[in-house]
Scaffold this motif. Structure first.
Motif, PDB file in Angstrom:
ATOM      1  N   GLY A  15      13.849 -33.810 -65.755  1.00 55.32           N
ATOM      2  CA  GLY A  15      13.492 -34.694 -64.659  1.00 55.32           C
ATOM      3  C   GLY A  15      14.197 -36.031 -64.685  1.00 55.32           C
ATOM      4  N   ILE A  16      15.368 -36.080 -65.312  1.00 58.58           N
ATOM      5  CA  ILE A  16      16.126 -37.333 -65.399  1.00 58.58           C
ATOM      6  C   ILE A  16      16.709 -37.694 -64.035  1.00 58.58           C
ATOM      7  CG2 ILE A  16      18.171 -38.420 -66.419  1.00 58.58           C
ATOM      8  CD1 ILE A  16      17.647 -36.597 -68.884  1.00 58.58           C
ATOM      9  N   ASP A  17      16.556 -38.935 -63.643  1.00 58.81           N
ATOM     10  CA  ASP A  17      17.112 -39.430 -62.386  1.00 58.81           C
ATOM     11  C   ASP A  17      18.626 -39.554 -62.528  1.00 58.81           C
ATOM     12  OD1 ASP A  17      17.814 -40.697 -60.045  1.00 58.81           O
ATOM     13  OD2 ASP A  17      16.671 -42.540 -60.451  1.00 58.81           O
ATOM     14  N   SER A  18      19.354 -38.696 -61.847  1.00 57.12           N
ATOM     15  CA  SER A  18      20.817 -38.686 -61.972  1.00 57.12           C
ATOM     16  C   SER A  18      21.467 -39.883 -61.298  1.00 57.12           C
ATOM     17  CB  SER A  18      21.390 -37.391 -61.377  1.00 57.12           C
ATOM     18  OG  SER A  18      21.078 -37.284 -59.998  1.00 57.12           O
ATOM     19  N   ASN A  19      20.711 -40.621 -60.493  1.00 54.71           N
ATOM     20  CA  ASN A  19      21.228 -41.831 -59.841  1.00 54.71           C
ATOM     21  C   ASN A  19      20.838 -43.101 -60.587  1.00 54.71           C
ATOM     22  OD1 ASN A  19      22.390 -40.515 -57.475  1.00 54.71           O
ATOM     23  ND2 ASN A  19      20.272 -40.081 -56.905  1.00 54.71           N
ATOM     24  N   GLY A  20      20.100 -42.937 -61.674  1.00 56.27           N
ATOM     25  CA  GLY A  20      19.599 -44.088 -62.409  1.00 56.27           C
ATOM     26  C   GLY A  20      20.452 -44.443 -63.607  1.00 56.27           C
ATOM     27  N   THR A  21      19.818 -45.028 -64.618  1.00 52.17           N
ATOM     28  CA  THR A  21      20.481 -45.434 -65.861  1.00 52.17           C
ATOM     29  C   THR A  21      19.866 -44.652 -67.005  1.00 52.17           C
ATOM     30  OG1 THR A  21      20.939 -47.664 -65.044  1.00 52.17           O
ATOM     31  CG2 THR A  21      20.944 -47.358 -67.435  1.00 52.17           C
ATOM     32  N   LEU A  22      20.719 -44.034 -67.821  1.00 50.40           N
ATOM     33  CA  LEU A  22      20.260 -43.215 -68.939  1.00 50.40           C
ATOM     34  C   LEU A  22      20.950 -43.663 -70.214  1.00 50.40           C
ATOM     35  CD1 LEU A  22      18.629 -40.674 -69.880  1.00 50.40           C
ATOM     36  CD2 LEU A  22      20.760 -39.379 -69.569  1.00 50.40           C
ATOM     37  N   LEU A  23      20.153 -44.064 -71.212  1.00 48.34           N
ATOM     38  CA  LEU A  23      20.661 -44.376 -72.556  1.00 48.34           C
ATOM     39  C   LEU A  23      20.374 -43.184 -73.459  1.00 48.34           C
ATOM     40  CD1 LEU A  23      21.648 -46.660 -74.685  1.00 48.34           C
ATOM     41  CD2 LEU A  23      19.225 -46.681 -75.286  1.00 48.34           C
ATOM     42  N   VAL A  24      21.379 -42.766 -74.226  1.00 44.55           N
ATOM     43  CA  VAL A  24      21.255 -41.567 -75.053  1.00 44.55           C
ATOM     44  C   VAL A  24      21.454 -41.891 -76.526  1.00 44.55           C
ATOM     45  CG1 VAL A  24      22.158 -39.253 -75.512  1.00 44.55           C
ATOM     46  CG2 VAL A  24      22.124 -40.127 -73.163  1.00 44.55           C
ATOM     47  N   HIS A  25      20.434 -41.583 -77.349  1.00 45.04           N
ATOM     48  CA  HIS A  25      20.581 -41.511 -78.800  1.00 45.04           C
ATOM     49  C   HIS A  25      20.658 -40.025 -79.141  1.00 45.04           C
ATOM     50  CE1 HIS A  25      19.824 -45.702 -79.999  1.00 45.04           C
ATOM     51  NE2 HIS A  25      18.921 -45.741 -79.031  1.00 45.04           N
ATOM     52  N   SER A  26      21.515 -39.650 -80.093  1.00 45.19           N
ATOM     53  CA  SER A  26      21.773 -38.219 -80.203  1.00 45.19           C
ATOM     54  C   SER A  26      22.138 -37.757 -81.607  1.00 45.19           C
ATOM     55  CB  SER A  26      22.927 -37.842 -79.270  1.00 45.19           C
ATOM     56  OG  SER A  26      24.093 -38.604 -79.592  1.00 45.19           O
ATOM     57  N   SER A  27      21.836 -36.475 -81.845  1.00 46.86           N
ATOM     58  CA  SER A  27      22.323 -35.727 -82.995  1.00 46.86           C
ATOM     59  C   SER A  27      23.039 -34.493 -82.461  1.00 46.86           C
ATOM     60  CB  SER A  27      21.163 -35.313 -83.902  1.00 46.86           C
ATOM     61  OG  SER A  27      21.545 -34.255 -84.756  1.00 46.86           O
ATOM     62  N   MET A  28      24.348 -34.468 -82.561  1.00 50.98           N
ATOM     63  CA  MET A  28      25.114 -33.327 -82.055  1.00 50.98           C
ATOM     64  C   MET A  28      24.702 -32.039 -82.749  1.00 50.98           C
ATOM     65  SD  MET A  28      27.390 -32.072 -80.052  1.00 50.98           S
ATOM     66  CE  MET A  28      27.963 -30.369 -80.014  1.00 50.98           C
ATOM     67  N   LYS A  29      24.480 -32.097 -84.040  1.00 48.70           N
ATOM     68  CA  LYS A  29      24.125 -30.904 -84.813  1.00 48.70           C
ATOM     69  C   LYS A  29      22.864 -30.241 -84.281  1.00 48.70           C
ATOM     70  CE  LYS A  29      23.182 -29.429 -89.567  1.00 48.70           C
ATOM     71  NZ  LYS A  29      23.065 -29.880 -90.989  1.00 48.70           N
ATOM     72  N   SER A  30      21.924 -31.041 -83.821  1.00 47.42           N
ATOM     73  CA  SER A  30      20.643 -30.506 -83.372  1.00 47.42           C
ATOM     74  C   SER A  30      20.750 -29.688 -82.086  1.00 47.42           C
ATOM     75  CB  SER A  30      19.641 -31.646 -83.153  1.00 47.42           C
ATOM     76  OG  SER A  30      19.983 -32.402 -81.998  1.00 47.42           O
ATOM     77  N   ILE A  31      21.808 -29.900 -81.312  1.00 48.86           N
ATOM     78  CA  ILE A  31      21.933 -29.251 -80.010  1.00 48.86           C
ATOM     79  C   ILE A  31      22.250 -27.772 -80.147  1.00 48.86           C
ATOM     80  CG2 ILE A  31      23.214 -29.273 -77.804  1.00 48.86           C
ATOM     81  CD1 ILE A  31      23.656 -32.304 -78.314  1.00 48.86           C
ATOM     82  N   GLY A  32      22.920 -27.411 -81.233  1.00 51.00           N
ATOM     83  CA  GLY A  32      23.245 -26.013 -81.468  1.00 51.00           C
ATOM     84  C   GLY A  32      24.701 -25.702 -81.194  1.00 51.00           C
ATOM     85  N   ASN A  33      24.997 -24.415 -81.067  1.00 49.05           N
ATOM     86  CA  ASN A  33      26.368 -23.927 -80.892  1.00 49.05           C
ATOM     87  C   ASN A  33      26.781 -24.039 -79.432  1.00 49.05           C
ATOM     88  OD1 ASN A  33      28.840 -22.758 -81.287  1.00 49.05           O
ATOM     89  ND2 ASN A  33      28.059 -20.668 -81.537  1.00 49.05           N
ATOM     90  N   VAL A  34      27.543 -25.070 -79.123  1.00 46.40           N
ATOM     91  CA  VAL A  34      27.934 -25.362 -77.744  1.00 46.40           C
ATOM     92  C   VAL A  34      29.369 -24.904 -77.500  1.00 46.40           C
ATOM     93  CG1 VAL A  34      28.225 -27.163 -76.001  1.00 46.40           C
ATOM     94  CG2 VAL A  34      26.408 -27.363 -77.718  1.00 46.40           C
TER      95      VAL A  34
END
Length: 251
Positions: A15-34
């Motif tokens: 439900g992220i507003d694609s017209n808004g502002t989004l700050l991302v903190h992240s762990s790439m490893k956690s996302i899986g095999n992309v």
């Protein structure tokens, strides 16, 4: 296999507003095999936020942390994950000039959003990009990491004037801007590891509807509304300034 399309669908489901502002903190490893790795993840986020503003922290506090240290906005690597490091190098991305707690932004008003952070002597001043997240009614997305990685809560503590969070004297730091000009930026660094106790607010953020959980690839995510997060944590800190000094549960 996780794809760009499936990741975009995950963002829609959050439900992220694609017209808004989004700050991302992240762990790439956690996302899986992309399929396509980290670049695919950044492509998905950038495409989804194409009409808004996408922001990553590009901190350097782990090594720009002593008198005389120099932060080069063009070259100094991010110390908070591979996605942030790759993002700062992408075409069209603007990076702020704060020597320890810079952010990088892509999209609407990106250059204005990051401008002027070198004027502040604390990591997360209210007038900096961290405070502007409130003004822009931003969302904060934690991908595979918990609240201990949520720099915005450092800001809430700063704005509430909690004692013993910053050094007694500033470090004499310098920033090299995009033109190579050297700028003196004294910074009071974080001292007390209060961030270890930030996860204790998860339950109340969820109960108040300020944060909800979801998935991005295989990663557990937390999506927080910045203004309401700041308001709630500010209220909690006024009631109990030692809130993040221990793991004592909220009552």
């Amino acid at each position: 296999m996780i794809t760009k399309s499936s990741l975009i669908k995950d963002l829609e489901n959050l439900g992220i507003d694609s017209n808004g502002t989004l700050l991302v903190h992240s762990s790439m490893k956690s996302i899986g095999n992309v399929d396509g790795g980290a670049d695919t993840v950044l492509n998905a986020l950038s495409e989804y936020m194409n009409n808004g503003l996408l922001v990553f922290p590009t901190h350097t506090w782990s090594y720009i942390n002593h008198d005389g240290a120099v932060f080069d906005v063009r070259q100094s690597p991010s110390c908070v994950g591979i996605l942030s490091e790759l993002f700062r190098k992408r075409p069209g991305v603007h990076r702020s000039l704060h020597p320890t707690h810079s952010v990088a932004a892509l999209g609407r008003d990106a250059e204005d959003f990051v401008s002027g952070d070198e004027r502040f002597q604390t990591p997360c001043a209210r007038g900096s990009a961290w405070g502007r997240l409130i003004d822009r009614h931003a969302a904060i997305l934690l991908i595979g990491v918990d609240q201990s990685r949520n720099t915005f809560i450092h800001g809430a503590e700063e704005w509430a004037g909690i004692p013993d969070r910053l050094s007694d004297r500033p470090m004499e730091l310098y920033t090299l801007n995009r033109e190579g000009t050297r700028i003196r930026v004294p910074v009071y660094g974080h001292t007390t590891p209060a961030w270890d106790h930030y996860p204790k607010v998860d339950d109340i953020l969820k109960a108040r509807g300020i944060m909800h959980m979801g998935r991005f690839g295989q990663a557990e995510t937390r999506l927080c509304a910045a203004p309401k997060t700041a308001e709630l944590i500010g209220d909690l800190l006024r009631q109990s300034p030692e809130l993040f000094s221990n793991d004592k549960p909220l009552t």
